[in-house]
Scaffold this active site. Sequence first.
Site, PDB file in Angstrom:
ATOM      1  N   ASP A  13       0.808  -1.227   0.000  1.00 21.62           N
ATOM      2  CA  ASP A  13       0.000   0.000   0.000  1.00 21.62           C
ATOM      3  C   ASP A  13       0.836   1.270   0.000  1.00 21.62           C
ATOM      4  O   ASP A  13       0.427   2.303   0.547  1.00 21.62           O
ATOM      5  CB  ASP A  13      -0.969   0.027   1.202  1.00 21.62           C
ATOM      6  CG  ASP A  13      -1.877  -1.182   1.194  1.00 21.62           C
ATOM      7  OD1 ASP A  13      -2.196  -1.673   0.096  1.00 21.62           O
ATOM      8  OD2 ASP A  13      -2.261  -1.641   2.292  1.00 21.62           O
ATOM      9  N   LYS A  16       1.788   2.157  -5.144  1.00 22.23           N
ATOM     10  CA  LYS A  16       2.300   1.606  -6.412  1.00 22.23           C
ATOM     11  C   LYS A  16       1.364   1.916  -7.579  1.00 22.23           C
ATOM     12  O   LYS A  16       1.802   2.320  -8.658  1.00 22.23           O
ATOM     13  CB  LYS A  16       2.476   0.071  -6.285  1.00 22.23           C
ATOM     14  CG  LYS A  16       3.473  -0.330  -5.216  1.00 22.23           C
ATOM     15  CD  LYS A  16       3.521  -1.831  -5.005  1.00 22.23           C
ATOM     16  CE  LYS A  16       2.288  -2.425  -4.376  1.00 22.23           C
ATOM     17  NZ  LYS A  16       2.047  -2.038  -2.975  1.00 22.23           N
ATOM     18  N   GLY A  40      -4.624  -4.201  -3.787  1.00 22.28           N
ATOM     19  CA  GLY A  40      -5.602  -3.153  -4.089  1.00 22.28           C
ATOM     20  C   GLY A  40      -4.794  -1.938  -4.472  1.00 22.28           C
ATOM     21  O   GLY A  40      -4.146  -1.336  -3.625  1.00 22.28           O
ATOM     22  N   HIS A  41      -4.754  -1.624  -5.750  1.00 23.00           N
ATOM     23  CA  HIS A  41      -3.932  -0.510  -6.243  1.00 23.00           C
ATOM     24  C   HIS A  41      -4.840   0.639  -6.643  1.00 23.00           C
ATOM     25  O   HIS A  41      -5.680   0.497  -7.532  1.00 23.00           O
ATOM     26  CB  HIS A  41      -3.070  -0.972  -7.429  1.00 23.00           C
ATOM     27  CG  HIS A  41      -2.041  -1.990  -7.037  1.00 23.00           C
ATOM     28  ND1 HIS A  41      -1.145  -2.542  -7.904  1.00 23.00           N
ATOM     29  CD2 HIS A  41      -1.762  -2.545  -5.823  1.00 23.00           C
ATOM     30  CE1 HIS A  41      -0.361  -3.388  -7.251  1.00 23.00           C
ATOM     31  NE2 HIS A  41      -0.726  -3.421  -5.987  1.00 23.00           N
ATOM     32  N   GLN A 224       1.893  -6.036  -3.273  1.00 22.30           N
ATOM     33  CA  GLN A 224       2.312  -6.161  -1.876  1.00 22.30           C
ATOM     34  C   GLN A 224       3.600  -5.342  -1.654  1.00 22.30           C
ATOM     35  O   GLN A 224       3.814  -4.364  -2.347  1.00 22.30           O
ATOM     36  CB  GLN A 224       2.516  -7.633  -1.470  1.00 22.30           C
ATOM     37  CG  GLN A 224       1.206  -8.401  -1.336  1.00 22.30           C
ATOM     38  CD  GLN A 224       0.615  -8.838  -2.668  1.00 22.30           C
ATOM     39  OE1 GLN A 224       1.269  -9.516  -3.434  1.00 22.30           O
ATOM     40  NE2 GLN A 224      -0.613  -8.473  -2.923  1.00 22.30           N
TER      41      GLN A 224
HETATM   42  P1  GDP Z   1      -0.785   0.362  -3.556  1.00 27.23           P
HETATM   43  O1  GDP Z   1      -1.383  -0.911  -3.098  1.00 27.23           O
HETATM   44  O2  GDP Z   1       0.694   0.411  -3.326  1.00 27.23           O
HETATM   45  O3  GDP Z   1      -1.140   0.726  -4.960  1.00 27.23           O
HETATM   46  O4  GDP Z   1      -1.376   1.508  -2.605  1.00 27.23           O
HETATM   47  P2  GDP Z   1      -2.925   1.655  -2.163  1.00 27.23           P
HETATM   48  O5  GDP Z   1      -3.703   2.139  -3.301  1.00 27.23           O
HETATM   49  O6  GDP Z   1      -3.387   0.413  -1.489  1.00 27.23           O
HETATM   50  O7  GDP Z   1      -2.792   2.720  -1.001  1.00 27.23           O
HETATM   51  C1  GDP Z   1      -2.278   3.982  -1.213  1.00 27.23           C
HETATM   52  C2  GDP Z   1      -3.346   5.000  -0.800  1.00 27.23           C
HETATM   53  O8  GDP Z   1      -2.766   6.279  -0.663  1.00 27.23           O
HETATM   54  C3  GDP Z   1      -4.421   5.168  -1.847  1.00 27.23           C
HETATM   55  O9  GDP Z   1      -5.622   5.506  -1.218  1.00 27.23           O
HETATM   56  C4  GDP Z   1      -3.914   6.339  -2.689  1.00 27.23           C
HETATM   57  O10 GDP Z   1      -4.949   7.042  -3.349  1.00 27.23           O
HETATM   58  C5  GDP Z   1      -3.287   7.193  -1.628  1.00 27.23           C
HETATM   59  N1  GDP Z   1      -2.123   7.983  -2.034  1.00 27.23           N
HETATM   60  C6  GDP Z   1      -1.149   7.685  -2.917  1.00 27.23           C
HETATM   61  N2  GDP Z   1      -0.196   8.624  -2.925  1.00 27.23           N
HETATM   62  C7  GDP Z   1      -0.578   9.565  -2.019  1.00 27.23           C
HETATM   63  C8  GDP Z   1       0.014  10.772  -1.539  1.00 27.23           C
HETATM   64  O11 GDP Z   1       1.104  11.189  -1.930  1.00 27.23           O
HETATM   65  N3  GDP Z   1      -0.691  11.460  -0.589  1.00 27.23           N
HETATM   66  C9  GDP Z   1      -1.885  11.035  -0.109  1.00 27.23           C
HETATM   67  N4  GDP Z   1      -2.483  11.768   0.825  1.00 27.23           N
HETATM   68  N5  GDP Z   1      -2.454   9.904  -0.531  1.00 27.23           N
HETATM   69  C10 GDP Z   1      -1.804   9.166  -1.470  1.00 27.23           C
HETATM   70  P1  IMO Z   2      -0.956  -4.152  -2.295  1.00 27.22           P
HETATM   71  O1  IMO Z   2      -0.502  -4.696  -3.615  1.00 27.22           O
HETATM   72  C1  IMO Z   2      -1.008  -4.574   2.045  1.00 27.22           C
HETATM   73  C2  IMO Z   2      -1.102  -8.639   3.649  1.00 27.22           C
HETATM   74  C3  IMO Z   2      -2.356  -9.086   4.371  1.00 27.22           C
HETATM   75  C4  IMO Z   2      -1.752 -10.079   5.342  1.00 27.22           C
HETATM   76  C5  IMO Z   2      -0.651 -10.731   4.544  1.00 27.22           C
HETATM   77  C6  IMO Z   2      -1.062 -12.044   3.875  1.00 27.22           C
HETATM   78  O2  IMO Z   2      -2.240  -3.427  -2.335  1.00 27.22           O
HETATM   79  O3  IMO Z   2       0.156  -3.393  -1.637  1.00 27.22           O
HETATM   80  P2  IMO Z   2      -2.645 -12.734   1.857  1.00 27.22           P
HETATM   81  O4  IMO Z   2      -4.005 -12.270   1.462  1.00 27.22           O
HETATM   82  O5  IMO Z   2      -1.598 -12.461   0.847  1.00 27.22           O
HETATM   83  O6  IMO Z   2      -2.639 -14.147   2.330  1.00 27.22           O
HETATM   84  O7  IMO Z   2      -2.267 -11.854   3.156  1.00 27.22           O
HETATM   85  O8  IMO Z   2      -0.300  -9.800   3.535  1.00 27.22           O
HETATM   86  N1  IMO Z   2      -1.328  -8.132   2.270  1.00 27.22           N
HETATM   87  C7  IMO Z   2      -1.248  -6.842   1.934  1.00 27.22           C
HETATM   88  N2  IMO Z   2      -1.047  -5.755   2.704  1.00 27.22           N
HETATM   89  N3  IMO Z   2      -1.122  -4.453   0.705  1.00 27.22           N
HETATM   90  C8  IMO Z   2      -1.287  -5.547  -0.074  1.00 27.22           C
HETATM   91  O9  IMO Z   2      -1.255  -5.477  -1.423  1.00 27.22           O
HETATM   92  C9  IMO Z   2      -1.404  -6.810   0.533  1.00 27.22           C
HETATM   93  N4  IMO Z   2      -1.608  -8.065   0.076  1.00 27.22           N
HETATM   94  C10 IMO Z   2      -1.544  -8.862   1.144  1.00 27.22           C
HETATM   95  O10 IMO Z   2      -2.993  -8.013   5.011  1.00 27.22           O
HETATM   96  O11 IMO Z   2      -1.149  -9.388   6.410  1.00 27.22           O
HETATM   97 MG    MG Z   3      -2.911  -1.573  -1.821  1.00 27.73          MG
END
Ligand code: GDP
Ligand code: IMO
Ligand code: MG
Length: 423
Positions: A13, A16, A40-41, A224
């Site tokens: 998270d 990416k 979840g991207h 991840q």
């Molecule tokens: P990913 O899994 O690495 O793609 O990241 P996620 O989407 O799960 O989580 C990142 C969260 O932070 C999302 O809700 C994005 O919209 C938000 N986000 C990304 N970059 C920034 C930033 O620079 N500032 C803020 N406030 N939010 C951001």
């Molecule tokens: P993105 O790509 C954050 C965590 C779960 C749990 C562990 C194992 O959005 O960064 P699993 O479902 O793989 O068996 O879970 O890994 N986890 C993540 N945490 N971002 C993710 O993906 C994750 N995918 C799995 O919360 O701790």
């Molecule tokens: Mg994510």
Amino acid sequence: MSVDLLLGLQWGDEGKGKIVDVLTQSYDIIARFQGGPNAGHTLEFEGIKHVLHTIPSGIFHPKAINLIGNGVVIDPVIFKKELDNLAPYNIDFASKLLISKKAHFILPTHRLLDAASEAAKGKAKIGSTLKGIGPTYMDKTGRNGMRVGDIFTKTWKKRYQSLVEKHLKMLDFYDSALEFDINELEETFFEALEILKKCKVVDSENYLHQAQADGKKILAEGAQGSLLDIDFGTYPFVTSSTTTAAGACTGLGIAPNKIKEVFGIFKAYTTRVGSGPFPTELFDEVGKRIAKVGHEFGATTGRPRRCGWIDLVALKYAIKVNGVTQLMMMKGDVLSGIDKIKVCTHYKTEDGVIDYLPFDIQPESVSPQYIDAPGWEEDLTEIDQVDKLPKKFIKYIDFLEEELQTPIKIVSVGPDRKQTIFR
Ligand code: GDP
Ligand code: IMO
Ligand code: MG
């Protein structure tokens, strides 16, 4: 032609999805190499937020090809939902989305096994997203898995049925209180499979080799984060794939010497969702504030993310394991208004003060050592140029860069595409 690689350096998270979307304009192909719908991207532009789970984050660009590599595990039901959600955007999936024949399927019974396994662990549960990731990769390495290419063979149904029978026996073993209707689950699964069958299914490694020969620019998208890697993460509180750089080689069929830039993404602080050790975790008002301002809720499960200070010990480790050449720092805007920001530079352990990640980072084994960095008051979210950034924020970046010995090339100051500053 070389391949660049983008991956998370913390526990996922990091942002990416946002950065892949920003960078896609410079690439011909975006290729996901591991993980599944546990990811979840999030992408935001033109006032709309999109969350992708299986589909690569370059899908909104008019030209880029988006490839789901052999290292990815696909749940057809979730994949179909993703396509349905994207229906209003007139994306030409037929030409822009490719799926590897060697990618493995998450079956409905894999999801059930994930739930039963987690329930059986009780307090020791991993905190899995319950998307069936662990059981699917177990069947892959156990040589029982069902691959995308299998659905075009005559023996597919028979092999599917014998695997499901085995899974049902395993579910009996768990003696869990899970209630399910296998017929209903299968109906949804097979319906979704028909949609997936209409997509372009390819020998993705050959496709990528040809693309390289043709001089195409490829960006491999990780899911991840490095601390969730099956080997190098905080085992057993990890996911079941290779989230680090090597995963792009096995998950796409790209040779290591073809990888050029390795983009490592990190937040200006740290978050973790699910169980497992987290040395710099905050349990106070500051932690709550970061969670609130940063909207730290899982993009896949909606669970609150645990928040803490930045951990340079863990980041240095991730940089080494991945061979990171450029860093990208996300969410600095979330720290605005905190007067004293802490940065973990070392861990105190039984063996003294160390700056490397030891085997065990449980709270009883390591105590994080901090230095204070002066915070900044200014709102960063409207800033679009490096030289307009507040001095104290620049000092924070410079300090991290010096400690990590790697240039920070992008600073993100908000979720939108536009809130991205190149240095
Ligand atoms: P990913 O899994 O690495 O793609 O990241 P996620 O989407 O799960 O989580 C990142 C969260 O932070 C999302 O809700 C994005 O919209 C938000 N986000 C990304 N970059 C920034 C930033 O620079 N500032 C803020 N406030 N939010 C951001
Ligand atoms: P993105 O790509 C954050 C965590 C779960 C749990 C562990 C194992 O959005 O960064 P699993 O479902 O793989 O068996 O879970 O890994 N986890 C993540 N945490 N971002 C993710 O993906 C994750 N995918 C799995 O919360 O701790
Ligand atoms: Mg994510």
